[in-house]
Design a protein around this motif. Sequence first.
Motif: not given
Length: 355
Positions: A25-35
């Motif tokens: 989900f993180y890799d596909k952008g379904l869960l958002t990671a903040v930079e």
Amino acid sequence: MKYLKILLYPFSLLYGLVMWLRNRFYDKGLLTAVEFDIPVIAAGNLSVGGTGKTPHVEYMIRLLKDHLKVATLSRGYNRRTSGYLLADEKSTAADIGDEPMQFHDKFPDISVCVGEERMLAIPQLLGDEPDTQVVLLDDAFQHRSIKPGLNIMITDYSRLFTRDHVVPFGRLREGRKGYHRADCIIVSKCPPAMSVAEKQALEKEINPLPHQRLFFTTLQYGALSDMITHQPVEITPSVTVLLACGIARPEPLLDELKRRYESVYLLSFPDHYYYTEKDILKIKKECSDLPGPEKIVITTEKDAVRLHLLKGMLAEQNLQIAVMPVEVAFLFGEAELFNNFIFDYIARHLPAYGQ
């Protein structure tokens, strides 16, 4: 025990599947990671504790603190508070956790903070300490709500992730392929005299991806000091030693003490354990009951910050405890390569922050 582990294997498969889906989900952008705009370096591992992460974070603090405004951010595992906290002169291990307190004690010129929600804690840190130039994320390899600029994964030489399994069958927090997220892999706690042939064999086994750097480190233990006064403690090799500690893997320190002293005994507590007054009495009795005319209690730096909460009890019982410091050293003359690797990353990202 063997049959119990077999029974646990289906649970490992289920947990591994859950973690795989979360990562997808993180890799596909379904869960958002903040930079963030400033350099953020994460140090962590695939396994549950005991890889020597803390001395590696301290290595980077020493490397950077004289050149940049450094901050560390940890979850503050097993602390007795919650939410975001910035360490100050009143902070204790109970407030911020043992590892952050260790950073705060040893490096008072850096900012040390804790927060379970690290994606929220970094903006709070930057609000409190706006001059911060680099953030070291402690134990954040699985904390994917933040996307670090540099991801360092540490794996224990005696239990490489390539030979381990997902909990509860093994000690991995996720499947082995999680190592793909690392920019740098460090094999920790290697034998000091590790051969080039073994290094090459491990490189082949780990099989780093083209973009990944691979390093090998060993532990170096320093001179003893008094836990309260911080004065040097001089003892002879014939002294009887009681190692009292609550860490994930005491074996490397135990082996080091056995190399230095003739009689060494272990009194082990759970990892991140908060000692009680009864424990102090137990430590004193265990030490008193040991054979030999000269006896001493030795503990780790991490335990010392928790034991310090009972310094009044220690004084009352006239119980001296010596602390054994530990640092990491890079093998095969590659310290400069690692240092340049860190500084090159910062140089690429710090100018954008300074604009």
